[in-house]
Design an enzyme around this catalytic site. Structure first.
Site, PDB file in Angstrom:
ATOM      1  N   THR A 179      35.084 143.646  42.908  1.00  8.60           N
ATOM      2  CA  THR A 179      34.812 144.630  44.162  1.00  8.60           C
ATOM      3  C   THR A 179      33.878 145.784  43.834  1.00  8.60           C
ATOM      4  OG1 THR A 179      36.692 146.097  42.898  1.00  8.60           O
ATOM      5  CG2 THR A 179      37.616 144.353  44.498  1.00  8.60           C
ATOM      6  N   TYR A 227      41.825 156.526  33.814  1.00 10.58           N
ATOM      7  CA  TYR A 227      42.524 155.254  34.374  1.00 10.58           C
ATOM      8  C   TYR A 227      43.396 154.767  33.779  1.00 10.58           C
ATOM      9  CZ  TYR A 227      41.911 150.865  36.940  1.00 10.58           C
ATOM     10  OH  TYR A 227      42.335 149.749  37.727  1.00 10.58           O
ATOM     11  N   ASN A 265      47.977 150.397  46.716  1.00 16.21           N
ATOM     12  CA  ASN A 265      46.650 149.896  46.301  1.00 16.21           C
ATOM     13  C   ASN A 265      45.482 150.822  46.085  1.00 16.21           C
ATOM     14  OD1 ASN A 265      44.641 147.370  45.894  1.00 16.21           O
ATOM     15  ND2 ASN A 265      43.892 148.597  47.861  1.00 16.21           N
ATOM     16  N   LYS A 267      47.374 154.363  35.240  1.00 17.10           N
ATOM     17  CA  LYS A 267      47.883 153.175  35.408  1.00 17.10           C
ATOM     18  C   LYS A 267      49.259 152.864  34.556  1.00 17.10           C
ATOM     19  CE  LYS A 267      45.329 151.760  38.854  1.00 17.10           C
ATOM     20  NZ  LYS A 267      45.713 151.365  40.206  1.00 17.10           N
TER      21      LYS A 267
HETATM   22  N1  LIG Z   1      38.610 145.588  40.640  1.00 19.25           N
HETATM   23  C1  LIG Z   1      39.116 145.308  39.700  1.00 19.25           C
HETATM   24  O1  LIG Z   1      38.887 144.835  38.683  1.00 19.25           O
HETATM   25  C2  LIG Z   1      40.586 146.044  39.198  1.00 19.25           C
HETATM   26  C3  LIG Z   1      41.254 145.612  38.206  1.00 19.25           C
HETATM   27  C4  LIG Z   1      42.594 146.260  37.720  1.00 19.25           C
HETATM   28  C5  LIG Z   1      43.374 146.915  38.649  1.00 19.25           C
HETATM   29  N2  LIG Z   1      42.459 147.328  40.049  1.00 19.25           N
HETATM   30  C6  LIG Z   1      43.263 148.087  40.948  1.00 19.25           C
HETATM   31  O2  LIG Z   1      43.149 147.451  42.252  1.00 19.25           O
HETATM   32  C7  LIG Z   1      43.330 148.544  43.282  1.00 19.25           C
HETATM   33  C8  LIG Z   1      42.083 148.189  44.087  1.00 19.25           C
HETATM   34  O3  LIG Z   1      40.833 148.286  43.488  1.00 19.25           O
HETATM   35  P1  LIG Z   1      39.580 147.733  44.059  1.00 19.25           P
HETATM   36  O4  LIG Z   1      38.734 147.167  43.009  1.00 19.25           O
HETATM   37  O5  LIG Z   1      39.758 147.009  45.350  1.00 19.25           O
HETATM   38  O6  LIG Z   1      38.939 149.104  44.362  1.00 19.25           O
HETATM   39  P2  LIG Z   1      37.568 149.529  45.687  1.00 19.25           P
HETATM   40  O7  LIG Z   1      36.989 148.117  46.086  1.00 19.25           O
HETATM   41  O8  LIG Z   1      37.031 150.672  44.986  1.00 19.25           O
HETATM   42  O9  LIG Z   1      38.609 149.739  46.725  1.00 19.25           O
HETATM   43  C9  LIG Z   1      39.713 151.047  46.448  1.00 19.25           C
HETATM   44  C10 LIG Z   1      40.170 151.450  47.837  1.00 19.25           C
HETATM   45  O10 LIG Z   1      41.104 152.688  47.648  1.00 19.25           O
HETATM   46  C11 LIG Z   1      40.834 153.606  48.630  1.00 19.25           C
HETATM   47  N3  LIG Z   1      40.669 154.842  48.089  1.00 19.25           N
HETATM   48  C12 LIG Z   1      39.881 155.190  47.185  1.00 19.25           C
HETATM   49  N4  LIG Z   1      39.769 156.571  46.709  1.00 19.25           N
HETATM   50  C13 LIG Z   1      40.935 157.209  47.767  1.00 19.25           C
HETATM   51  C14 LIG Z   1      41.215 158.490  48.322  1.00 19.25           C
HETATM   52  N5  LIG Z   1      40.673 159.376  47.788  1.00 19.25           N
HETATM   53  N6  LIG Z   1      41.964 158.537  49.521  1.00 19.25           N
HETATM   54  C15 LIG Z   1      42.501 157.375  50.029  1.00 19.25           C
HETATM   55  N7  LIG Z   1      42.007 155.999  49.909  1.00 19.25           N
HETATM   56  C16 LIG Z   1      41.203 155.928  48.535  1.00 19.25           C
HETATM   57  C17 LIG Z   1      39.453 153.233  49.146  1.00 19.25           C
HETATM   58  O11 LIG Z   1      39.175 153.566  50.531  1.00 19.25           O
HETATM   59  P3  LIG Z   1      38.288 154.852  51.107  1.00 19.25           P
HETATM   60  O12 LIG Z   1      37.373 154.699  50.164  1.00 19.25           O
HETATM   61  O13 LIG Z   1      38.115 154.284  52.337  1.00 19.25           O
HETATM   62  O14 LIG Z   1      38.898 155.864  51.118  1.00 19.25           O
HETATM   63  C18 LIG Z   1      39.527 151.552  49.150  1.00 19.25           C
HETATM   64  O15 LIG Z   1      40.059 150.991  50.054  1.00 19.25           O
HETATM   65  C19 LIG Z   1      43.357 149.952  42.574  1.00 19.25           C
HETATM   66  O16 LIG Z   1      44.524 150.508  42.366  1.00 19.25           O
HETATM   67  C20 LIG Z   1      42.365 149.300  41.098  1.00 19.25           C
HETATM   68  O17 LIG Z   1      42.677 150.456  40.255  1.00 19.25           O
HETATM   69  C21 LIG Z   1      41.259 146.754  40.425  1.00 19.25           C
END
Ligand SMILES: NC(=O)c1ccc[n+]([C@@H]2O[C@H](COP(=O)([O-])OP(=O)(O)OC[C@H]3O[C@@H](n4cnc5c(N)ncnc54)[C@H](OP(=O)(O)O)[C@@H]3O)[C@@H](O)[C@H]2O)c1
Length: 244
Positions: A182, A147, A80, A151
């Protein structure tokens, strides 16, 4: 009670945190959660590891010892962790940030999936790999070249792995979670319109309450992985089904 195992990346906030909370409620699951940040939750079913996926040598060194052995009924890997990256047009991107983004969004889930299949090939458990992709995998968005392309690549990697394992106990999914409320969305809304022409649209999603909650999306992912026989395709989008 038979034990199950969840390995989850990016559990510290956003969607990953909601997925973590969903599986913490399932007593049968042991959970191994990896992000840079540890939450420090006091739960005997949870083991947290801090790794920066932007620095691949660290993951490479840890990888062989990462996957617990045991007599599990089900083993799930959810890749994730992700990063929207530097939101700028091609020609203005910084090399180091591009590398970090490819490491986090693409090489980490590829490494994890490869090591997971290797570690559990002979296990009789039900095994599911869920790579979190995005609608942006199939739609070019200005300012999101890294991005969209990482993906798209993880979605194709997942499809190839699924094809190779057609007759095995492994199931593979590449799941688009929709637009989720988020920190990633917050980052997107704070971009300059010159770098990201769609910024006003994304601001209006928030203002109009169009974002999904991480809790709803986590519940849908948990449903999908718990009823995988209802979902035949590798590529899934949680917006295409409702919870019963
Ligand atoms: N939010 C959306 O609208 C959306 C839409 C489509 C897809 N997604 C996908 O859903 C997933 C979760 O996204 P989210 O929106 O929940 O993002 P988020 O709130 O920014 O959280 C990202 C997570 O990834 C971890 N992470 C980021 N960089 C990292 C690194 N260098 N090393 C280890 N861990 C890392 C962060 O933990 P730490 O900062 O503690 O490391 C955090 O737990 C992602 O793959 C994103 O691309 C999100």
């Amino acid at each position: 009670m038979n034990k199950s195992l969840l390995i989850l990346t990016g559990h510290s906030k956003g969607l990953g945190r909601a997925i973590l909370d969903t599986y913490l409620q399932k007593d049968e699951f042991e959970i191994l959660a990896i992000s840079r940040t540890k939450l420090g939750l006091d739960n005997p079913n949870l083991t947290e590891i801090s790794i920066d996926f932007g620095e691949l040598d660290v993951l490479e060194n840890e990888l062989s010892g990462l996957f617990p052995s045991g007599d599990f009924e089900e083993i799930i890997l959810i890749n994730n962790a992700g990063w929207i990256g530097e939101i700028k047009p091609v020609g203005s991107l910084q090399v180091k940030k591009m590398r970090t983004q490819v490491n986090v969004n693409l090489l980490t889930p590829i490494y994890m999936t490869n090591a997971f299949v290797s570690a559990y090939r002979d296990s009789k458990a039900r095994k599911i790999i869920c790579n979190i992709s995005s609608g942006a995998a199939s739609k070019p968005v200005e300012g999101w070249s890294g991005y969209c392309s990482t993906k798209a690549a993880i979605a194709m990697f997942t499809k190839v792995a699924a094809k190779e394992n057609n007759d095995s106990l492994f199931r593979f999914f590449s799941v688009a979670p929709g637009i989720v409320d988020t920190q990633m969305q917050e980052e997107i809304r704070h971009t300059d319109e010159l770098d990201f022409p769609q910024v006003e649209r994304f601001k209006s999603y928030k203002e109009n309450g169009d974002l999904s909650t991480p809790e709803l999306v986590a519940a849908k992912i948990s449903y999908l992985l718990g009823h995988e026989n209802e979902f035949q395709d590798v590529i899934q989008d949680v917006r295409n089904f409702d919870l019963p």
